[in-house]
Design a protein around this motif. Structure first.
Motif, PDB file in Angstrom:
ATOM      1  N   ASP A  96      18.146  42.067 -25.829  1.00  0.00           N
ATOM      2  CA  ASP A  96      17.179  43.173 -26.013  1.00  0.00           C
ATOM      3  C   ASP A  96      15.745  42.663 -25.981  1.00  0.00           C
ATOM      4  O   ASP A  96      14.871  43.266 -25.357  1.00  0.00           O
ATOM      5  CB  ASP A  96      17.394  43.858 -27.376  1.00  0.00           C
ATOM      6  N   ILE A  97      15.497  41.565 -26.671  1.00  0.00           N
ATOM      7  CA  ILE A  97      14.122  41.044 -26.754  1.00  0.00           C
ATOM      8  C   ILE A  97      13.609  40.664 -25.365  1.00  0.00           C
ATOM      9  O   ILE A  97      12.460  40.958 -25.005  1.00  0.00           O
ATOM     10  CB  ILE A  97      14.053  39.842 -27.735  1.00  0.00           C
ATOM     11  N   LEU A 108      12.564  43.671 -23.550  1.00  0.00           N
ATOM     12  CA  LEU A 108      11.269  44.181 -24.030  1.00  0.00           C
ATOM     13  C   LEU A 108      10.108  43.323 -23.519  1.00  0.00           C
ATOM     14  O   LEU A 108       9.003  43.831 -23.308  1.00  0.00           O
ATOM     15  CB  LEU A 108      11.259  44.241 -25.563  1.00  0.00           C
ATOM     16  N   LEU A 136      13.118  27.100 -36.278  1.00  0.00           N
ATOM     17  CA  LEU A 136      12.196  28.236 -36.173  1.00  0.00           C
ATOM     18  C   LEU A 136      12.763  29.432 -36.954  1.00  0.00           C
ATOM     19  O   LEU A 136      12.085  30.009 -37.814  1.00  0.00           O
ATOM     20  CB  LEU A 136      11.990  28.616 -34.697  1.00  0.00           C
ATOM     21  N   GLU A 160      17.746  31.976 -28.546  1.00  0.00           N
ATOM     22  CA  GLU A 160      16.618  31.809 -27.597  1.00  0.00           C
ATOM     23  C   GLU A 160      16.082  33.158 -27.133  1.00  0.00           C
ATOM     24  O   GLU A 160      15.630  33.301 -25.999  1.00  0.00           O
ATOM     25  CB  GLU A 160      17.061  31.001 -26.373  1.00  0.00           C
ATOM     26  N   PHE A 192       7.756  46.252 -29.194  1.00  0.00           N
ATOM     27  CA  PHE A 192       8.417  45.463 -30.239  1.00  0.00           C
ATOM     28  C   PHE A 192       8.281  46.098 -31.619  1.00  0.00           C
ATOM     29  O   PHE A 192       9.028  45.779 -32.524  1.00  0.00           O
ATOM     30  CB  PHE A 192       7.820  44.051 -30.316  1.00  0.00           C
ATOM     31  N   LEU A 239      30.571  28.830 -30.101  1.00  0.00           N
ATOM     32  CA  LEU A 239      29.968  27.491 -30.129  1.00  0.00           C
ATOM     33  C   LEU A 239      30.619  26.626 -31.206  1.00  0.00           C
ATOM     34  O   LEU A 239      29.941  25.988 -32.010  1.00  0.00           O
ATOM     35  CB  LEU A 239      28.452  27.571 -30.370  1.00  0.00           C
TER      36      LEU A 239
HETATM   37  P1  FAD Z   1      17.732  39.931 -35.429  1.00  0.00           P
HETATM   38  O1  FAD Z   1      16.375  39.532 -35.041  1.00  0.00           O
HETATM   39  O2  FAD Z   1      17.946  40.420 -36.823  1.00  0.00           O
HETATM   40  O3  FAD Z   1      18.265  41.009 -34.391  1.00  0.00           O
HETATM   41  C1  FAD Z   1      19.395  41.860 -34.659  1.00  0.00           C
HETATM   42  C2  FAD Z   1      19.483  42.890 -33.522  1.00  0.00           C
HETATM   43  O4  FAD Z   1      18.289  43.695 -33.521  1.00  0.00           O
HETATM   44  C3  FAD Z   1      19.551  42.242 -32.142  1.00  0.00           C
HETATM   45  O5  FAD Z   1      20.434  42.967 -31.322  1.00  0.00           O
HETATM   46  C4  FAD Z   1      18.120  42.353 -31.606  1.00  0.00           C
HETATM   47  O6  FAD Z   1      18.078  42.417 -30.194  1.00  0.00           O
HETATM   48  C5  FAD Z   1      17.686  43.672 -32.236  1.00  0.00           C
HETATM   49  N1  FAD Z   1      16.217  43.770 -32.381  1.00  0.00           N
HETATM   50  C6  FAD Z   1      15.411  42.968 -33.130  1.00  0.00           C
HETATM   51  N2  FAD Z   1      14.122  43.335 -32.983  1.00  0.00           N
HETATM   52  C7  FAD Z   1      14.111  44.378 -32.115  1.00  0.00           C
HETATM   53  C8  FAD Z   1      13.081  45.184 -31.540  1.00  0.00           C
HETATM   54  N3  FAD Z   1      11.793  44.985 -31.807  1.00  0.00           N
HETATM   55  N4  FAD Z   1      13.456  46.170 -30.684  1.00  0.00           N
HETATM   56  C9  FAD Z   1      14.760  46.370 -30.367  1.00  0.00           C
HETATM   57  N5  FAD Z   1      15.775  45.641 -30.878  1.00  0.00           N
HETATM   58  C10 FAD Z   1      15.442  44.648 -31.728  1.00  0.00           C
HETATM   59  N6  FAD Z   1      17.276  29.289 -34.109  1.00  0.00           N
HETATM   60  C11 FAD Z   1      16.494  28.189 -34.220  1.00  0.00           C
HETATM   61  O7  FAD Z   1      15.341  28.261 -34.639  1.00  0.00           O
HETATM   62  N7  FAD Z   1      16.974  26.960 -33.849  1.00  0.00           N
HETATM   63  C12 FAD Z   1      18.229  26.781 -33.379  1.00  0.00           C
HETATM   64  O8  FAD Z   1      18.614  25.655 -33.035  1.00  0.00           O
HETATM   65  C13 FAD Z   1      19.092  27.922 -33.280  1.00  0.00           C
HETATM   66  N8  FAD Z   1      20.384  27.771 -32.886  1.00  0.00           N
HETATM   67  C14 FAD Z   1      21.226  28.857 -32.950  1.00  0.00           C
HETATM   68  C15 FAD Z   1      22.602  28.664 -32.749  1.00  0.00           C
HETATM   69  C16 FAD Z   1      23.471  29.744 -32.865  1.00  0.00           C
HETATM   70  C17 FAD Z   1      24.946  29.522 -32.702  1.00  0.00           C
HETATM   71  C18 FAD Z   1      22.968  31.038 -33.127  1.00  0.00           C
HETATM   72  C19 FAD Z   1      23.895  32.224 -33.220  1.00  0.00           C
HETATM   73  C20 FAD Z   1      21.618  31.231 -33.331  1.00  0.00           C
HETATM   74  C21 FAD Z   1      20.731  30.132 -33.270  1.00  0.00           C
HETATM   75  N9  FAD Z   1      19.369  30.288 -33.562  1.00  0.00           N
HETATM   76  C22 FAD Z   1      18.553  29.189 -33.654  1.00  0.00           C
HETATM   77  C23 FAD Z   1      18.863  31.585 -34.025  1.00  0.00           C
HETATM   78  C24 FAD Z   1      18.636  32.594 -32.916  1.00  0.00           C
HETATM   79  O9  FAD Z   1      17.493  32.283 -32.177  1.00  0.00           O
HETATM   80  C25 FAD Z   1      18.526  33.988 -33.570  1.00  0.00           C
HETATM   81  O10 FAD Z   1      19.837  34.322 -34.000  1.00  0.00           O
HETATM   82  C26 FAD Z   1      17.964  35.018 -32.618  1.00  0.00           C
HETATM   83  O11 FAD Z   1      16.604  34.764 -32.326  1.00  0.00           O
HETATM   84  C27 FAD Z   1      18.094  36.460 -33.187  1.00  0.00           C
HETATM   85  O12 FAD Z   1      17.680  36.524 -34.507  1.00  0.00           O
HETATM   86  P2  FAD Z   1      18.630  37.238 -35.617  1.00  0.00           P
HETATM   87  O13 FAD Z   1      19.986  36.605 -35.516  1.00  0.00           O
HETATM   88  O14 FAD Z   1      17.921  37.155 -36.916  1.00  0.00           O
HETATM   89  O15 FAD Z   1      18.770  38.733 -35.142  1.00  0.00           O
END
Ligand code: FAD
Ligand code: TGC
Length: 393
Positions: free
Chosen positions: A375-376, A379, A138, A371, A391, A213
């Motif tokens: 923060d999300i 919200l 995703l 997952e 959001f 992890l």
């Molecule tokens: P961002 O979305 O860029 O967020 C950065 C910061 O901004 C966070 O603190 C967030 O809370 C904050 N933020 C973002 N939007 C807002 C808002 N509207 N208001 C306030 N604060 C906000 N994904 C998959 O699809 N499949 C997987 O199997 C999978 N496995 C994973 C395994 C690991 C080890 C990790 C680290 C991640 C994995 N993920 C996977 C991805 C994971 O779901 C994302 O990292 C997560 O959803 C956050 O996205 P981002 O890292 O791009 O952070």
């Protein structure tokens, strides 16, 4: 790691709320983790290696698709059983629980829920036995918390589609035989499809350098003009509610799972505090250490109650996504705080692989982000109780 002397805290006698079958399942997985996971997991985490040999054992204890009906290879169990299995596996290691969560809730669940009968029959039995490992794509480089902003897309080409784009941070990706991928069709609707290893133009480079992890394999999914047969597209589901529906199930499992990590940290800290002497007495006799330990067992008990109630609601198909968000957010934060406090109780020993604390703490730094971040989920609760969307966008 030293011998696994784990004893689970049950301060409110919550075992009374479980059936004999629940307890049997929980104890079977607990014993399996003691025998197969505890002796080796620290070494795998230190080497950042995925313990692939444990996949058949995970399948053997029913960790792959516990609530998927038996006719498709699942165990046909209820949601509390699923939660208890996740709890016990994560007591061993969050990375191993990730492997089981992804396989069950993010690969088998969508195939079972959104897939055609042919897709169910083709994939589910092999996923249940661990013959095939799956992953879930995703997140993208520019679409994390906002998955609706994904760029991965496919175009119609007769009996197949042509898929382009990339996914990142994908658990299990480097070893996965199949990937459940979310992509936009030509109308801009989000659809799900199964991409199989070996399809031309599909690669899964591994992500290196993680401090968290480390015993779970993470990678990218890269699609360069991949020809995917139309029969691999989920027939009905359209829109973000498709992938978010899978996340409800995985987030629920995580809410239980992290209790396992928290229990392991508490159990280790309690034992260490009783055995470690300073100033001529066990450190467990100092009020400051007692405060830490008493708060830990209180928070674990509250989390256990939250999960048990959520499990009952889920069994009755009454659990809402917002309730699941609350449990995921609360329980992961609870486990992370306990890991940090437990680390301090262990003093210098807490930073070594002699004890599981630092590994749990580092693992939980991913669990609090994936997952849906801390923060999300706040919200999501905020929007639900106020009716206001904070959001952005
Ligand atoms: P961002 O979305 O860029 O967020 C950065 C910061 O901004 C966070 O603190 C967030 O809370 C904050 N933020 C973002 N939007 C807002 C808002 N509207 N208001 C306030 N604060 C906000 N994904 C998959 O699809 N499949 C997987 O199997 C999978 N496995 C994973 C395994 C690991 C080890 C990790 C680290 C991640 C994995 N993920 C996977 C991805 C994971 O779901 C994302 O990292 C997560 O959803 C956050 O996205 P981002 O890292 O791009 O952070
Ligand atoms: P929004 O407009 O609110 O909703 C779009 C549509 O989706 C529906 N919906 C849900 N359906 C089912 N379950 C849910 N939890 C749902 N939440 C929303 C909604 O009703 C709507 O349906 P419809 O019919 O009207 O179209 O969507 P938005 O774009 O505003 O985003 C909302 C938000 C931010 C809450 C959501 O996108 C979100 O949860 N973001 C976090 C992303 C995330 O959790 N990514 C996880 C990636 S997978 C992963 O991390 C695996 S780790 C695995 C491991 O190793 O264990």
């Amino acid at each position: 790691m030293a011998t696994d002397r784990f004893q689970a805290p049950d301060y409110y006698l919550l075992d009374d709320l479980l059936s004999e079958e629940h307890k049997l399942i929980r104890n079977t997985v607990r014993e399996w983790v003691k025998k197969e996971v505890s002796p080796i997991i620290e070494d795998y985490a230190q080497r950042a290696a995925f313990p692939k040999h444990l996949i058949s054992g995970l399948a053997g204890i029913g960790a792959f698709g516990p609530y998927i009906p038996v006719e498709y290879g699942g165990a046909g169990l209820d949601q509390i059983s699923y939660g208890l299995i996740m709890q016990e596996i994560e007591r061993g290691d969050s990375g191993l629980r990730s492997t089981a969560s992804v396989q069950s809730s993010l690969v088998m669940y969508p195939i079972y829920t959104y897939g055609s009968e042919a897709q169910r029959k083709k994939y589910l039995p092999k996923l249940a036995t661990g013959e095939w490992l799956g992953c879930f794509g995703l997140t993208e480089p520019d679409a994390g918390s906002n998955p609706g902003g994904m760029l991965t897309n496919y175009k119609d080409a007769g009996d197949h589609v042509i898929l382009n784009g990339s996914k990142m941070w994908i658990s299990n990706a480097p070893f996965a035989d199949i990937a459940v991928v979310w992509a936009k069709d030509e109308a801009g609707d989000i659809r799900g499809l199964v991409v199989e290893r070996g399809m031309e133009g599909f690669t899964t480079p591994e992500t290196h350098g993680k401090w968290s992890l480390r015993a779970s394999a993470t990678g990218e999914l890269v699609f360069d003009n991949v020809k995917v047969p139309k029969e691999n597209i989920f027939p009905e589901i359209k829109g973000l509610k498709g992938p978010l529906g899978c996340l409800n199930s995985a987030r629920y499992g995580i809410s239980w799972g992290v209790i396992g990590a928290a229990m392991d940290c508490y159990d280790s800290a309690l034992r260490y505090a009783k055995e470690r002497k300073q100033f001529g007495r066990p450190i467990a006799g100092f009020q400051l250490q007692q405060k830490k330990l008493a708060e830990m067992v209180t928070e674990i008990t509250k989390a256990q109650l939250l999960c048990w109630r959520l499990g009952v609601l889920k069994n009755e198909h009454r659990a809402t996504p917002q309730q699941i968000s609350m449990a995921k957010r609360n329980n992961v934060n609870m486990a992370l705080e306990i890991a940090r406090e437990a680390r301090q109780i262990h003093g210098g020993m807490g930073i070594t692989g002699e004890y599981p604390i630092m590994r749990h703490m580092m693992n939980l730094e991913s669990v609090v982000t994936y997952e849906g971040t801390h923060d999300i989920h706040l919200l999501i609760t905020g929007m639900h109780i106020t009716g206001e969307n904070a959001f952005g966008g």
